[in-house]
Design a protein around this motif. Structure first.
Motif, PDB file in Angstrom:
ATOM      1  N   TYR A  92      41.160  38.818  42.806  1.00 36.35           N
ATOM      2  CA  TYR A  92      40.156  37.763  43.007  1.00 36.35           C
ATOM      3  C   TYR A  92      40.411  36.496  42.196  1.00 36.35           C
ATOM      4  N   PRO A  93      40.891  36.574  40.971  1.00 38.00           N
ATOM      5  CA  PRO A  93      41.215  35.310  40.280  1.00 38.00           C
ATOM      6  C   PRO A  93      42.290  34.499  41.011  1.00 38.00           C
ATOM      7  N   ALA A 149      44.445  46.081  41.380  1.00 40.47           N
ATOM      8  CA  ALA A 149      43.045  46.192  40.987  1.00 40.47           C
ATOM      9  C   ALA A 149      42.290  44.992  41.537  1.00 40.47           C
ATOM     10  N   VAL A 150      41.026  45.197  41.838  1.00 46.20           N
ATOM     11  CA  VAL A 150      40.178  44.111  42.317  1.00 46.20           C
ATOM     12  C   VAL A 150      40.204  42.962  41.315  1.00 46.20           C
ATOM     13  N   ALA A 151      40.195  43.295  40.048  1.00 47.24           N
ATOM     14  CA  ALA A 151      40.176  42.272  38.996  1.00 47.24           C
ATOM     15  C   ALA A 151      41.450  41.428  38.986  1.00 47.24           C
ATOM     16  N   ALA A 152      42.516  41.901  39.582  1.00 45.93           N
ATOM     17  CA  ALA A 152      43.769  41.147  39.613  1.00 45.93           C
ATOM     18  C   ALA A 152      43.811  40.191  40.799  1.00 45.93           C
ATOM     19  N   TYR A 186      39.314  43.003  49.660  1.00 43.15           N
ATOM     20  CA  TYR A 186      39.661  44.426  49.663  1.00 43.15           C
ATOM     21  C   TYR A 186      40.695  44.724  50.753  1.00 43.15           C
ATOM     22  N   HIS A 228      40.612  32.885  44.051  1.00 43.04           N
ATOM     23  CA  HIS A 228      39.788  31.753  43.614  1.00 43.04           C
ATOM     24  C   HIS A 228      40.656  30.554  43.226  1.00 43.04           C
ATOM     25  N   LYS A 247      52.913  39.957  38.605  1.00 42.36           N
ATOM     26  CA  LYS A 247      52.055  38.828  38.253  1.00 42.36           C
ATOM     27  C   LYS A 247      52.538  37.510  38.850  1.00 42.36           C
TER      28      LYS A 247
END
Length: 117
Positions: free
Chosen positions: A50-51, A45-48, A28, A54, A8
């Motif tokens: 993109y934030p 994971a994609v969810a990890a 990706y 951004h 993280k």
């Protein structure tokens, strides 16, 4: 597979490092590069991802370029001049931190006597 908690705090630096080497990448592609370079030990994971992308964009470290790919739009991320500076700083900071952690992991029990008063 490495712990998500360990990754993280390093993910921003990993992304900046990849973009400093590859000039522009889409989300990706970044995920796949991380997986390939780590020999599959880091599978984001994609969810990890993109934030973080951004947030880096909002901070002014990244620019985006939208490219039409048939009916889809692919968003490419590139470093801004500020992002290049941030990448250099973050990479140096992480390298130093990992060196410090490596020293701590190599700590020998016999050295404890040095710290006894």
């Amino acid at each position: 597979m490495h712990s998500p908690e360990l990754l993280k705090g390093m993910l921003k630096t990993i992304i900046l490092k990849l973009l400093s080497e590859h000039k522009r990448m889409y989300g990706y592609e970044i995920i796949q590069a991380i997986k390939e370079i780590s020999d599959g030990k880091i599978d984001m994971a994609v969810a990890a991802i993109y934030p973080v992308l951004h947030k880096l964009r909002d901070e002014g470290s990244l620019t985006i370029e939208k490219v039409a790919m048939g009916e889809r739009v692919r968003i490419y991320y590139s470093l801004t001049p500020d992002g290049s500076s941030a990448a250099k700083e973050k990479i140096e900071e992480l390298t130093d931190f990992l060196g410090t952690i490596s020293k701590l992991m190599d700590f020998k029990p016999g050295l404890q006597s040095l710290f006894l008063v």
